[in-house]
Design an enzyme around this catalytic site. Structure first.
Site, PDB file in Angstrom:
ATOM      1  N   LYS A 181     -86.480  28.184  -1.830  1.00  0.00           N
ATOM      2  CA  LYS A 181     -87.896  27.827  -1.998  1.00  0.00           C
ATOM      3  C   LYS A 181     -88.342  26.872  -3.163  1.00  0.00           C
ATOM      4  O   LYS A 181     -89.151  26.068  -3.276  1.00  0.00           O
ATOM      5  CB  LYS A 181     -88.841  28.708  -1.542  1.00  0.00           C
ATOM      6  CG  LYS A 181     -88.615  30.155  -2.918  1.00  0.00           C
ATOM      7  CD  LYS A 181     -89.356  31.422  -2.013  1.00  0.00           C
ATOM      8  CE  LYS A 181     -88.779  32.576  -2.716  1.00  0.00           C
ATOM      9  NZ  LYS A 181     -88.856  33.734  -1.893  1.00  0.00           N
ATOM     10  N   LYS A 235     -80.893  31.561 -14.465  1.00  0.00           N
ATOM     11  CA  LYS A 235     -82.614  31.450 -14.814  1.00  0.00           C
ATOM     12  C   LYS A 235     -82.770  31.314 -16.277  1.00  0.00           C
ATOM     13  O   LYS A 235     -83.835  30.896 -16.756  1.00  0.00           O
ATOM     14  CB  LYS A 235     -83.217  32.614 -14.298  1.00  0.00           C
ATOM     15  CG  LYS A 235     -83.273  32.528 -12.764  1.00  0.00           C
ATOM     16  CD  LYS A 235     -84.372  33.403 -12.049  1.00  0.00           C
ATOM     17  CE  LYS A 235     -84.753  33.164 -10.621  1.00  0.00           C
ATOM     18  NZ  LYS A 235     -84.320  33.999  -9.691  1.00  0.00           N
ATOM     19  N   LYS A 253     -77.387  26.636  -2.225  1.00  0.00           N
ATOM     20  CA  LYS A 253     -78.133  27.564  -1.049  1.00  0.00           C
ATOM     21  C   LYS A 253     -79.620  26.869  -0.892  1.00  0.00           C
ATOM     22  O   LYS A 253     -80.253  26.470  -1.794  1.00  0.00           O
ATOM     23  CB  LYS A 253     -78.127  29.066  -1.450  1.00  0.00           C
ATOM     24  CG  LYS A 253     -79.230  29.058  -2.466  1.00  0.00           C
ATOM     25  CD  LYS A 253     -79.474  30.789  -2.668  1.00  0.00           C
ATOM     26  CE  LYS A 253     -80.636  31.012  -3.831  1.00  0.00           C
ATOM     27  NZ  LYS A 253     -81.001  32.520  -3.664  1.00  0.00           N
TER      28      LYS A 253
HETATM   29  P1  TYM Z   1     -84.854  37.334  -2.785  1.00  0.00           P
HETATM   30  O1  TYM Z   1     -86.325  37.692  -2.577  1.00  0.00           O
HETATM   31  O2  TYM Z   1     -84.625  36.373  -3.941  1.00  0.00           O
HETATM   32  O3  TYM Z   1     -84.306  36.917  -1.500  1.00  0.00           O
HETATM   33  C1  TYM Z   1     -84.598  37.918  -0.162  1.00  0.00           C
HETATM   34  C2  TYM Z   1     -83.314  37.875   0.515  1.00  0.00           C
HETATM   35  O4  TYM Z   1     -82.972  36.656   1.178  1.00  0.00           O
HETATM   36  C3  TYM Z   1     -81.411  36.395   0.887  1.00  0.00           C
HETATM   37  N1  TYM Z   1     -81.496  34.876   0.745  1.00  0.00           N
HETATM   38  C4  TYM Z   1     -80.837  34.162   1.591  1.00  0.00           C
HETATM   39  N2  TYM Z   1     -79.551  34.554   2.414  1.00  0.00           N
HETATM   40  C5  TYM Z   1     -79.036  33.529   2.829  1.00  0.00           C
HETATM   41  N3  TYM Z   1     -78.924  32.188   2.599  1.00  0.00           N
HETATM   42  C6  TYM Z   1     -79.946  31.653   1.604  1.00  0.00           C
HETATM   43  N4  TYM Z   1     -80.312  30.575   1.579  1.00  0.00           N
HETATM   44  C7  TYM Z   1     -80.753  32.737   1.094  1.00  0.00           C
HETATM   45  N5  TYM Z   1     -81.994  32.726   0.067  1.00  0.00           N
HETATM   46  C8  TYM Z   1     -82.295  33.926   0.072  1.00  0.00           C
HETATM   47  C9  TYM Z   1     -81.339  37.064  -0.357  1.00  0.00           C
HETATM   48  O5  TYM Z   1     -79.833  37.357  -0.319  1.00  0.00           O
HETATM   49  C10 TYM Z   1     -82.116  38.397  -0.117  1.00  0.00           C
HETATM   50  O6  TYM Z   1     -81.360  39.310   0.649  1.00  0.00           O
HETATM   51  N6  TYM Z   1     -83.435  41.115  -5.730  1.00  0.00           N
HETATM   52  C11 TYM Z   1     -83.773  40.793  -4.376  1.00  0.00           C
HETATM   53  C12 TYM Z   1     -84.901  41.548  -3.924  1.00  0.00           C
HETATM   54  C13 TYM Z   1     -84.626  43.185  -4.030  1.00  0.00           C
HETATM   55  C14 TYM Z   1     -83.717  43.924  -3.252  1.00  0.00           C
HETATM   56  C15 TYM Z   1     -83.919  45.112  -3.978  1.00  0.00           C
HETATM   57  C16 TYM Z   1     -82.911  43.814  -2.067  1.00  0.00           C
HETATM   58  C17 TYM Z   1     -85.174  43.983  -4.938  1.00  0.00           C
HETATM   59  N7  TYM Z   1     -84.829  45.129  -4.875  1.00  0.00           N
HETATM   60  C18 TYM Z   1     -83.192  46.225  -3.254  1.00  0.00           C
HETATM   61  C19 TYM Z   1     -82.145  44.892  -1.556  1.00  0.00           C
HETATM   62  C20 TYM Z   1     -82.451  45.972  -2.141  1.00  0.00           C
HETATM   63  C21 TYM Z   1     -83.947  39.389  -4.467  1.00  0.00           C
HETATM   64  O7  TYM Z   1     -84.773  38.920  -5.355  1.00  0.00           O
HETATM   65  O8  TYM Z   1     -84.158  38.737  -3.117  1.00  0.00           O
END
Ligand code: TYM
Length: 336
Positions: A206, A115, A203
């Site tokens: 969005k 990023k 991957k």
């Molecule tokens: P975020 O919001 O980017 O993504 C949410 C969840 O979706 C999963 N994900 C995917 N899994 C498989 N294939 C894909 N193409 C794909 N795109 C997204 C991500 O791995 C994630 O599990 N930092 C985290 C949010 C967060 C969090 C936490 C999670 C903040 N604090 C504490 C767990 C525990 C995030 O930005 O995910």
């Protein structure tokens, strides 16, 4: 009681990648374990503001929780739903952990590197985001954190910070399970990474501009089916699960397994040796469109009121647990 915890940022409508990689596995685990474990599902709204938000953040937050309910999440007294910014201990612990984590380990995080590459104007929140994530997890002594593969590095960082802290101050934090054990707990063969339909080396995300590269959870089912039919495959002419040589076909097999809740190995055996990619695509297209119709129908029936009631109870619980852990940490540092 052990705790399972996860969060999904609510910056926009979610993709099929978020749904299959994180939301659905969490719902299945929650329903399986919520009699004997705490299940914490929260909206990391402070993580949302590190980047732009499509539409209205408040609406997105409520909709994210509706997604879990539409995916079949069963509510009982051990299931806790809350918003991160309504529990100030998250930001407070984040600051304290900033003084435990090192610039070196935070700079190595792939998401930050991607990023921030070539951008001096990258906000500090993007750099600090994994430390806030560590605070989200450590405040609740969570052992299991169901997430997609792209977040594994952040779990390892959380483990390192917790271990360093405990070595200095005693056993205050529960160190979350290693990623290998997280994967075992999630009952998946490996970390989940749903691929971009047009460019399966990447991957599904969005933020990718091409419409046909991703399925959004509000896509019309027929439109989603068309996207699957036009997914990139290869010219090898044999259905085989091989993420390196045949990422497009492997992605379709993975999507089919997750939607139909059949072990990936069984789906692989069913299709092994099949030469007509069109047949596999038709089957996956029908599974995806069927799933979306059912999901969207359920989603439309869930009211905002239902979600706000869950927040009210969940935030009361979360503040109690988080404040108690924060107090232990503050005492350890001599702040109290
Ligand atoms: P975020 O919001 O980017 O993504 C949410 C969840 O979706 C999963 N994900 C995917 N899994 C498989 N294939 C894909 N193409 C794909 N795109 C997204 C991500 O791995 C994630 O599990 N930092 C985290 C949010 C967060 C969090 C936490 C999670 C903040 N604090 C504490 C767990 C525990 C995030 O930005 O995910």
């Amino acid at each position: 009681m052990k705790t399972i915890l996860t969060g999904i940022r609510s910056n926009s409508i979610l993709t099929l990648g978020n749904y299959l990689g994180a939301l659905l596995p969490m719902v299945r685990l929650a329903n399986e374990h919520s009699r004997e474990m705490n299940v914490n599902i929260f909206v990391p709204d402070l993580h949302s503001i590190i980047s732009s938000v499509d539409g209205n953040l408040q609406e997105n937050i409520v909709r994210t929780i509706k997604y879990y309910l539409a995916a079949g999440l069963e509510i009982n007294e051990n299931v806790h739903i809350y918003r991160q910014s309504y529990v100030p201990a998250h930001s407070e612990l984040c600051w304290i952990l900033n003084c435990v984590a090192t610039m070196g380990e935070t700079s190595r995080m792939t998401q930050y590197k991607e990023k921030s590459e070539g951008r001096d104007s990258c906000n500090v929140g993007i750099f600090d985001y994994p430390i806030l994530m560590a605070a989200d997890i450590l405040l609740y002594s969570a052992e299991y954190v169901p997430i997609g593969e792209d977040q594994f590095q952040h779990i390892e960082l959380t483990r390192n910070i917790a271990t360093r802290f405990n070595n200095r101050f005693g056993e205050i934090f529960t160190v979350p399970a290693k990623t290998a054990d997280q994967v075992k707990f999630m009952e998946v063969d490996n970390g989940l990474r749903i691929r971009d339909l047009l460019n399966p080396e990447k991957k599904m995300s969005k933020s990718t501009a091409a419409e046909n590269s991703k399925i959004m959870l509000d896509d019309e089912p027929a439109k989603a089916a068309k996207k699957i039919m036009s997914a990139t495959t290869d010219s090898l002419g044999k259905v085989k699960y091989d993420m390196w040589a045949q990422p497009g076909i492997s992605n379709l097999l993975q999507i089919e397994a997750l939607i139909t809740d059949v072990p990936l190995q069984d789906v692989i055996s069913t299709w092994a040796g099949e030469t007509r990619y069109g047949d596999l695509k038709k089957k996956v297209a029908s599974s995806v469109s069927g799933m979306l119709s059912e999901f969207q129908e359920k989603l439309a029936k869930i009211s905002d009121q239902q979600v706000y009631e869950l927040f009210e109870a969940g935030e009361k619980y979360a503040n109690e647990v988080a404040n108690a852990k924060l107090a232990e940490v503050q005492k350890a540092f001599g702040l109290r």
